[in-house]
Write a protein that holds these residues in place. Structure first.
Motif, PDB file in Angstrom:
ATOM      1  N   TRP A  80      66.726  15.586 -21.757  1.00 27.48           N
ATOM      2  CA  TRP A  80      67.955  15.121 -21.105  1.00 27.48           C
ATOM      3  C   TRP A  80      68.373  13.767 -21.671  1.00 27.48           C
ATOM      4  N   SER A  81      67.443  12.846 -21.758  1.00 24.22           N
ATOM      5  CA  SER A  81      67.767  11.481 -22.171  1.00 24.22           C
ATOM      6  C   SER A  81      68.179  11.379 -23.635  1.00 24.22           C
ATOM      7  N   ARG A  82      67.666  12.271 -24.486  1.00 25.14           N
ATOM      8  CA  ARG A  82      67.941  12.151 -25.915  1.00 25.14           C
ATOM      9  C   ARG A  82      68.797  13.278 -26.474  1.00 25.14           C
ATOM     10  N   ILE A  83      69.281  14.165 -25.638  1.00 26.66           N
ATOM     11  CA  ILE A  83      70.149  15.219 -26.159  1.00 26.66           C
ATOM     12  C   ILE A  83      71.551  14.668 -26.387  1.00 26.66           C
ATOM     13  N   ALA A  84      72.352  15.399 -27.139  1.00 23.44           N
ATOM     14  CA  ALA A  84      73.714  14.961 -27.407  1.00 23.44           C
ATOM     15  C   ALA A  84      74.497  14.870 -26.101  1.00 23.44           C
ATOM     16  N   PRO A  85      75.301  13.832 -25.931  1.00 24.24           N
ATOM     17  CA  PRO A  85      76.073  13.688 -24.694  1.00 24.24           C
ATOM     18  C   PRO A  85      76.889  14.929 -24.333  1.00 24.24           C
ATOM     19  N   GLY A  86      77.363  15.632 -25.339  1.00 23.33           N
ATOM     20  CA  GLY A  86      78.141  16.835 -25.079  1.00 23.33           C
ATOM     21  C   GLY A  86      77.354  17.909 -24.349  1.00 23.33           C
ATOM     22  N   LYS A  89      77.155  16.837 -20.763  1.00 26.27           N
ATOM     23  CA  LYS A  89      78.486  17.107 -20.208  1.00 26.27           C
ATOM     24  C   LYS A  89      78.607  18.557 -19.756  1.00 26.27           C
ATOM     25  N   LYS A  90      78.156  19.481 -20.559  1.00 24.08           N
ATOM     26  CA  LYS A  90      78.280  20.896 -20.231  1.00 24.08           C
ATOM     27  C   LYS A  90      77.531  21.242 -18.950  1.00 24.08           C
ATOM     28  N   LEU A  91      76.317  20.708 -18.798  1.00 25.13           N
ATOM     29  CA  LEU A  91      75.515  21.028 -17.620  1.00 25.13           C
ATOM     30  C   LEU A  91      76.081  20.357 -16.364  1.00 25.13           C
ATOM     31  N   LEU A  92      76.586  19.149 -16.489  1.00 21.76           N
ATOM     32  CA  LEU A  92      77.171  18.482 -15.323  1.00 21.76           C
ATOM     33  C   LEU A  92      78.467  19.158 -14.895  1.00 21.76           C
ATOM     34  N   LEU A  93      79.233  19.649 -15.845  1.00 22.14           N
ATOM     35  CA  LEU A  93      80.434  20.405 -15.490  1.00 22.14           C
ATOM     36  C   LEU A  93      80.065  21.716 -14.804  1.00 22.14           C
ATOM     37  N   ALA A 136      81.163  13.487 -16.375  1.00 26.97           N
ATOM     38  CA  ALA A 136      80.784  14.457 -17.399  1.00 26.97           C
ATOM     39  C   ALA A 136      81.738  14.391 -18.590  1.00 26.97           C
ATOM     40  N   GLU A 137      83.021  14.312 -18.299  1.00 24.18           N
ATOM     41  CA  GLU A 137      84.019  14.274 -19.376  1.00 24.18           C
ATOM     42  C   GLU A 137      84.021  12.941 -20.118  1.00 24.18           C
ATOM     43  N   SER A 138      83.519  11.892 -19.467  1.00 25.35           N
ATOM     44  CA  SER A 138      83.560  10.562 -20.077  1.00 25.35           C
ATOM     45  C   SER A 138      82.420  10.314 -21.049  1.00 25.35           C
ATOM     46  N   ILE A 139      81.273  10.936 -20.820  1.00 20.19           N
ATOM     47  CA  ILE A 139      80.065  10.484 -21.499  1.00 20.19           C
ATOM     48  C   ILE A 139      80.106  10.691 -23.010  1.00 20.19           C
ATOM     49  N   ASP A 140      80.810  11.707 -23.474  1.00 18.76           N
ATOM     50  CA  ASP A 140      80.879  11.884 -24.933  1.00 18.76           C
ATOM     51  C   ASP A 140      82.062  11.134 -25.545  1.00 18.76           C
ATOM     52  N   GLY A 189      72.221   9.749 -19.135  1.00 15.65           N
ATOM     53  CA  GLY A 189      70.949  10.230 -19.685  1.00 15.65           C
ATOM     54  C   GLY A 189      69.721   9.823 -18.915  1.00 15.65           C
ATOM     55  N   ASN A 190      69.893   9.255 -17.737  1.00 15.05           N
ATOM     56  CA  ASN A 190      68.756   8.823 -16.940  1.00 15.05           C
ATOM     57  C   ASN A 190      68.153   9.964 -16.128  1.00 15.05           C
ATOM     58  N   SER A 191      66.918   9.782 -15.699  1.00 11.61           N
ATOM     59  CA  SER A 191      66.327  10.620 -14.663  1.00 11.61           C
ATOM     60  C   SER A 191      66.651   9.969 -13.322  1.00 11.61           C
ATOM     61  N   VAL A 192      67.011  10.774 -12.328  1.00 10.72           N
ATOM     62  CA  VAL A 192      67.500  10.242 -11.062  1.00 10.72           C
ATOM     63  C   VAL A 192      66.675  10.784  -9.901  1.00 10.72           C
ATOM     64  N   ILE A 193      66.255   9.865  -9.022  1.00  5.93           N
ATOM     65  CA  ILE A 193      65.609  10.225  -7.763  1.00  5.93           C
ATOM     66  C   ILE A 193      66.545   9.806  -6.641  1.00  5.93           C
ATOM     67  N   LEU A 194      66.962  10.759  -5.831  1.00  3.56           N
ATOM     68  CA  LEU A 194      67.900  10.517  -4.745  1.00  3.56           C
ATOM     69  C   LEU A 194      67.166  10.422  -3.418  1.00  3.56           C
ATOM     70  N   LYS A 195      67.430   9.341  -2.674  1.00  6.82           N
ATOM     71  CA  LYS A 195      66.911   9.197  -1.311  1.00  6.82           C
ATOM     72  C   LYS A 195      68.111   9.237  -0.364  1.00  6.82           C
ATOM     73  N   PRO A 196      68.407  10.417   0.228  1.00  4.74           N
ATOM     74  CA  PRO A 196      69.514  10.476   1.182  1.00  4.74           C
ATOM     75  C   PRO A 196      69.123   9.809   2.491  1.00  4.74           C
ATOM     76  N   SER A 197      70.122   9.458   3.286  1.00  7.09           N
ATOM     77  CA  SER A 197      69.831   8.899   4.599  1.00  7.09           C
ATOM     78  C   SER A 197      69.107   9.928   5.453  1.00  7.09           C
ATOM     79  N   GLU A 198      68.170   9.448   6.269  1.00  6.23           N
ATOM     80  CA  GLU A 198      67.475  10.339   7.193  1.00  6.23           C
ATOM     81  C   GLU A 198      68.424  10.892   8.252  1.00  6.23           C
ATOM     82  N   LYS A 199      69.620  10.308   8.364  1.00  4.44           N
ATOM     83  CA  LYS A 199      70.600  10.804   9.328  1.00  4.44           C
ATOM     84  C   LYS A 199      71.466  11.921   8.759  1.00  4.44           C
ATOM     85  N   SER A 200      71.418  12.128   7.454  1.00  5.82           N
ATOM     86  CA  SER A 200      72.286  13.150   6.839  1.00  5.82           C
ATOM     87  C   SER A 200      71.683  13.680   5.534  1.00  5.82           C
TER      88      SER A 200
END
Length: 503
Positions: A80-86, A89-93, A136-140, A189-200
């Protein structure tokens, strides 16, 4: 792609969909849904009914350690971090398309979880999807730089992903705030860990299912439901998290900055509290429209909005007339069943926030502010937490309701006589997230907007903007920016390369 359910349109349709809705309640770690390591769970409750929706995995430091390990491994692996931005983009779209397909389901989850009207939740979904697509459209289209050098050297400035990003998001706009944080971080290109609120937490866990379906690589996106003082703190103290993005209270934001300093000096981007002034000058030509906007600025989403126009500053020449117009507008914004598409306001998120808001209202009365309307709980739905639109007049700057963020449907009205007085009152706050200005005088507009201490100023509107403009505050409202290319750039690191070209 067609939706896998009948599209709900009426109140009855949404109720039927809610009754049949199932929930994913486990954490999403390393491409799999798992229970918390401790086996602990917490209840998530529908504030419109008081009924328990589900018991959700309550992650803690042990789960954070595992998730960070997998996030780092995914980043180092490079798929993910080193693949082409395009390719990113495809996977995020693809993920955005899946969100579009399931937008009614996602909207329902946020409505059930935190009590906001379903029509508002649908608007949030549109914003979240637009955010994914924009990034997604911006990164490339992000370029590096070539420095101006002599012929014997070549200077390059490259942009590279930061590494592991931890995103801690609030409960008031659960999935939209999630998108604002994770979309630019993932696109970069980062790895992301999401901590949602315990209320939602429910929409975040459904999003994890969609991310997996979209094909995001293993470990690149993970979701850890739980509490701030356990899993949130662990992420903030982690030596292997490179960036912390947070939306929430100023007090918690300050604590997270301390954790960053105690650990690895990770970047910390904060979008914190607000007590936003909404300034109305006597030269406005359509006071009814302005009053409607001023009421919506505080009562939208039950006032549980960081940029809520909670301080209404009105020129004294029109003050009483304008307040009457705001009172009339507020009559049409009473709380209703969140599953009714016609409801403007819904339920307060939980008992703690409900009691906090009522406490501020009592304090406002005790301080001598004039309660013009509301100020009470209403039984919109049996067992629910609903508060009517509340308007205080004759508020003075030293009153608590005029200074502290209530985060509820409580409006404080101030009067002023001069432009200078209005500016001074607007800036008399430790916050600086948003400000509004209503006037037909272009010279005044230009003078006042430049002097307002605020991250954003809305002129003859409230909360206008789209993905092309940044969102964030100054002073104790924070230091980072969501939305726009500015947000995307915050999740990358600059690297300078200097080449000697002499033989």
């Amino acid at each position: 792609m067609s939706a896998p359910y009948a599209i709900p349109r009426s109140h009855a349709d949404w109720r039927a969909m809610a009754e049949s809705q199932s929930f994913e309640t486990r954490a999403f770690i390393d491409d799999a849904f798992v229970d918390a390591a401790s086996g602990e769970t917490f209840e998530t409750i529908n504030p419109a009914t008081g009924k328990v929706l589900a018991r959700v995995a309550s992650c803690d430091a042990a789960d954070a350690e595992v998730a960070v390990h997998h996030a780092r491994a995914a980043f180092d692996r490079g798929d993910w971090s080193r693949i082409a931005p395009g390719r990113r983009k495809k996977l995020l779209l693809r993920l955005a398309d899946l969100m579009e397909t399931h937008k009614h389901e996602l909207a329902l989850l946020d409505t059930l979880d935190m009590g906001k009207p379903v029509s508002s939740s649908l608007g949030d979904m549109a914003g979240a999807i637009a955010c994914l697509r924009y990034n997604a459209e911006s990164i490339d289209k992000v370029y590096g730089e070539v420095a101006p050098t002599g012929e014997d050297s070549l200077g390059l400035v490259l942009r590279e992903p930061l590494g592991v990003v931890a995103s801690i998001v609030p409960w008031n706009f659960p999935l939209m705030m999630t998108a604002w944080k994770i979309a630019p971080a993932l696109a970069a290109g980062n790895s992301v860990i999401l901590k949602p609120s315990e209320k939602s937490p429910l929409s975040a866990l459904r999003l994890a299912q969609l991310a997996k379906e979209a094909g995001l690589p293993q470990g690149v996106f993970q979701v850890l439901p739980g509490f701030g003082h356990t899993v949130g703190k662990a992420l903030a103290l982690s030596m292997d998290v490179n960036c912390l993005a947070f939306t929430g209270s100023t007090a918690v934001g300050k604590q997270l900055m301390q954790y960053a300093g105690q650990s690895n000096l990770k970047r910390v981007y904060l979008e914190c509290g607000g007590k936003s002034p909404n300034i109305v000058f006597a030269d406005c030509k359509d006071l009814d429209a302005v009053a409607e906007n001023a009421a919506a600025a505080i009562f939208h989403n039950q006032g549980e909005v960081c940029i809520a126009g909670s301080r209404l500053l009105v020129e004294n020449a029109i003050r009483e007339d304008f307040i009457e117009r705001v009172l009339k507008a507020a009559e049409g914004m009473q709380p209703g069943d969140p599953l009714n598409p016609d409801s403007f306001m819904g339920a307060i998120v939980d008992q703690t926030q409900y009691q906090r808001i009522l406490g501020y209202i009592r304090q406002g009365v005790e301080e001598g502010a004039h309660l013009r309307s509301g100020g009470e709980s209403v039984e919109t739905c049996p067992g629910g937490l609903f508060i009517s639109p509340t308007i205080f007049d004759n508020v003075t700057p030293e009153m608590v309701i005029g200074r502290e963020e209530v985060f509820g449907p409580v409006l404080s009205v101030f009067g002023f006589d001069t432009e200078e007085e209005a500016i001074r009152m607007a800036n008399d706050s430790l916050y600086g997230l948003a400000a509004g200005l209503w006037s037909q005088d272009i010279d005044r507009i230009m003078r006042v907007t430049r002097r307002l201490e605020s991250g954003q100023v809305y002129v003859n509107n409230w909360a206008g903007g789209d993905m092309t403009v940044p969102f964030g505050g100054v002073k104790q409202s924070g230091n980072g920016r969501d939305k726009s290319m500015h947000s995307l750039q915050e999740y990358s690191e600059l690297k300078t390369v200097w080449m000697s070209l002499t033989s």
